[in-house]
Design a protein around this motif. Sequence first.
Motif, mmCIF file in Angstrom:
data_model
loop_
_atom_site.group_PDB
_atom_site.id
_atom_site.type_symbol
_atom_site.label_atom_id
_atom_site.label_comp_id
_atom_site.label_asym_id
_atom_site.label_seq_id
_atom_site.Cartn_x
_atom_site.Cartn_y
_atom_site.Cartn_z
ATOM 1 N N ILE A 72 -2.385 -16.936 0.495
ATOM 2 C CA ILE A 72 -1.510 -16.219 -0.420
ATOM 3 C C ILE A 72 -0.252 -15.926 0.390
ATOM 4 C CG2 ILE A 72 -1.220 -14.133 -1.818
ATOM 5 C CD1 ILE A 72 -4.310 -14.128 -2.152
ATOM 6 N N ASP A 73 0.866 -16.486 -0.058
ATOM 7 C CA ASP A 73 2.079 -16.492 0.752
ATOM 8 C C ASP A 73 3.108 -15.470 0.293
ATOM 9 O OD1 ASP A 73 1.105 -18.686 2.261
ATOM 10 O OD2 ASP A 73 1.718 -20.039 0.651
ATOM 11 N N GLY A 74 3.576 -14.667 1.254
ATOM 12 C CA GLY A 74 4.683 -13.744 1.034
ATOM 13 C C GLY A 74 4.488 -12.790 -0.124
ATOM 14 N N THR A 75 5.606 -12.376 -0.691
ATOM 15 C CA THR A 75 5.562 -11.421 -1.799
ATOM 16 C C THR A 75 5.672 -12.123 -3.150
ATOM 17 O OG1 THR A 75 7.951 -11.095 -1.624
ATOM 18 C CG2 THR A 75 6.544 -9.574 -0.392
ATOM 19 N N SER A 76 5.855 -13.431 -3.140
ATOM 20 C CA SER A 76 5.992 -14.167 -4.403
ATOM 21 C C SER A 76 4.641 -14.621 -4.960
ATOM 22 C CB SER A 76 6.904 -15.373 -4.221
ATOM 23 O OG SER A 76 6.354 -16.267 -3.281
ATOM 24 N N GLU A 77 3.569 -14.573 -4.164
ATOM 25 C CA GLU A 77 2.229 -14.914 -4.625
ATOM 26 C C GLU A 77 1.355 -13.677 -4.524
ATOM 27 O OE1 GLU A 77 2.235 -19.618 -3.309
ATOM 28 O OE2 GLU A 77 0.860 -18.247 -2.292
ATOM 29 N N ASP A 102 4.868 -7.677 9.381
ATOM 30 C CA ASP A 102 5.429 -8.970 8.979
ATOM 31 C C ASP A 102 4.358 -9.981 8.629
ATOM 32 O OD1 ASP A 102 8.007 -8.057 9.328
ATOM 33 O OD2 ASP A 102 8.121 -8.754 11.408
ATOM 34 N N ASP A 103 3.139 -9.766 9.117
ATOM 35 C CA ASP A 103 2.030 -10.693 8.904
ATOM 36 C C ASP A 103 0.843 -9.998 8.252
ATOM 37 O OD1 ASP A 103 1.776 -13.358 9.136
ATOM 38 O OD2 ASP A 103 1.062 -13.365 11.197
ATOM 39 N N GLY A 104 1.114 -8.983 7.434
ATOM 40 C CA GLY A 104 0.047 -8.189 6.842
ATOM 41 C C GLY A 104 -0.146 -8.421 5.359
ATOM 42 N N VAL A 105 -1.013 -7.600 4.784
ATOM 43 C CA VAL A 105 -1.343 -7.619 3.355
ATOM 44 C C VAL A 105 -0.884 -6.306 2.744
ATOM 45 C CG1 VAL A 105 -3.231 -7.566 1.676
ATOM 46 C CG2 VAL A 105 -3.376 -9.052 3.647
ATOM 47 N N LYS A 106 -0.258 -6.373 1.601
ATOM 48 C CA LYS A 106 0.091 -5.177 0.839
ATOM 49 C C LYS A 106 -0.966 -5.016 -0.239
ATOM 50 C CE LYS A 106 3.673 -2.538 -1.054
ATOM 51 N NZ LYS A 106 4.103 -1.423 -0.281
ATOM 52 N N LEU A 107 -1.673 -3.877 -0.193
ATOM 53 C CA LEU A 107 -2.730 -3.559 -1.140
ATOM 54 C C LEU A 107 -2.225 -2.428 -2.022
ATOM 55 C CD1 LEU A 107 -6.444 -3.008 -0.231
ATOM 56 C CD2 LEU A 107 -5.242 -1.385 -1.639
ATOM 57 N N THR A 108 -2.258 -2.612 -3.338
ATOM 58 C CA THR A 108 -1.844 -1.569 -4.276
ATOM 59 C C THR A 108 -2.887 -1.438 -5.373
ATOM 60 O OG1 THR A 108 -0.541 -3.117 -5.580
ATOM 61 C CG2 THR A 108 0.631 -1.897 -3.883
ATOM 62 N N THR A 109 -2.995 -0.239 -5.936
ATOM 63 C CA THR A 109 -3.868 -0.029 -7.091
ATOM 64 C C THR A 109 -3.088 0.691 -8.179
ATOM 65 O OG1 THR A 109 -4.713 2.154 -6.453
ATOM 66 C CG2 THR A 109 -5.890 0.233 -5.580
ATOM 67 N N SER A 110 -3.588 0.577 -9.390
ATOM 68 C CA SER A 110 -3.029 1.343 -10.496
ATOM 69 C C SER A 110 -3.869 2.582 -10.770
ATOM 70 C CB SER A 110 -2.953 0.465 -11.758
ATOM 71 O OG SER A 110 -4.263 0.125 -12.198
ATOM 72 N N ALA A 111 -4.753 2.915 -9.831
ATOM 73 C CA ALA A 111 -5.634 4.075 -9.980
ATOM 74 C C ALA A 111 -4.816 5.359 -9.933
ATOM 75 C CB ALA A 111 -6.684 4.069 -8.874
ATOM 76 N N ASN A 112 -5.454 6.457 -10.277
ATOM 77 C CA ASN A 112 -4.797 7.757 -10.218
ATOM 78 C C ASN A 112 -5.539 8.628 -9.216
ATOM 79 O OD1 ASN A 112 -3.186 9.916 -10.709
ATOM 80 N ND2 ASN A 112 -4.084 10.414 -12.694
ATOM 81 N N PHE A 149 -3.122 -7.638 -4.381
ATOM 82 C CA PHE A 149 -2.869 -8.050 -3.004
ATOM 83 C C PHE A 149 -1.695 -9.029 -2.989
ATOM 84 C CE2 PHE A 149 -7.361 -7.431 -3.803
ATOM 85 C CZ PHE A 149 -7.727 -6.515 -2.828
ATOM 86 N N THR A 150 -0.695 -8.747 -2.148
ATOM 87 C CA THR A 150 0.400 -9.680 -1.861
ATOM 88 C C THR A 150 0.657 -9.599 -0.363
ATOM 89 O OG1 THR A 150 2.150 -8.040 -2.151
ATOM 90 C CG2 THR A 150 1.529 -9.311 -4.105
ATOM 91 N N GLY A 151 1.545 -10.440 0.123
ATOM 92 C CA GLY A 151 1.957 -10.307 1.513
ATOM 93 C C GLY A 151 2.756 -9.031 1.691
ATOM 94 N N SER A 152 2.692 -8.439 2.865
ATOM 95 C CA SER A 152 3.464 -7.217 3.129
ATOM 96 C C SER A 152 4.915 -7.527 3.492
ATOM 97 C CB SER A 152 2.799 -6.384 4.224
ATOM 98 O OG SER A 152 2.631 -7.149 5.388
ATOM 99 N N SER A 153 5.234 -8.821 3.622
ATOM 100 C CA SER A 153 6.615 -9.255 3.844
ATOM 101 C C SER A 153 6.762 -10.650 3.251
ATOM 102 C CB SER A 153 6.946 -9.286 5.334
ATOM 103 O OG SER A 153 6.362 -10.419 5.946
#
Length: 194
Positions: A72-77, A102-112, A149-153
């Motif tokens: 999964i590449d960058g922030t576009s995928e 620069d080489d990490g994963v961005k994890l987000t949720t829509s939880a509250n 999950f997306t790339g962190s950069s």
Amino acid sequence: MKYKSIPLILSLSIAPLMVSAQLSYTFLDKGSVFDLQTSVEETFGSLTITATASGGVFNSNRNNFGIDDTSIDGTSEGLSLSFSQTVEISRIDFGSIGSNIDDGVKLTTSANPPLDLSLYTSIVGFNGTTDSYVPATPIRLEVGETISFTGSSNTAAFEIHSFDYTVIPEMSAQPLATGAAGLTLVFMSRLLRH
């Protein structure tokens, strides 16, 4: 005297209804399910897991999982997951995550409350040797909430391999099972007295 063991047997037979076991879901070696798809639903018992790709189509191989290729590449995928029942995610296994943002994963949720964090080697709970994340508290997602999950950069590239989760029984099911167990025990204790 032979009836004295009946309440114990009934209690033990109803107990599994009130407890959920930890399960594991893998993205690996499932080309027949994921390849060339942008959305996949898989059902396990009463739970449906929906995986949605952004920026391309899924690609599942024996050792890696990505979008359009083996990562999964960058922030576009990206990958988003949602569930038909409340779940708690206790562990997520990745691949190819580096030692900095620069080489990490961005994890987000829509939880509250929502969760928004980048994972890489020096982040608490993330093991850079095994590329696994074990949150201090399991990530709870109610029905309809998502984890993404997306790339962190823009230059990050990673894989997601699997995650461990527990299905949380509906609140109406837990009291029902507990009530049924209680009524059974009351009935059996009265039966034993007579």
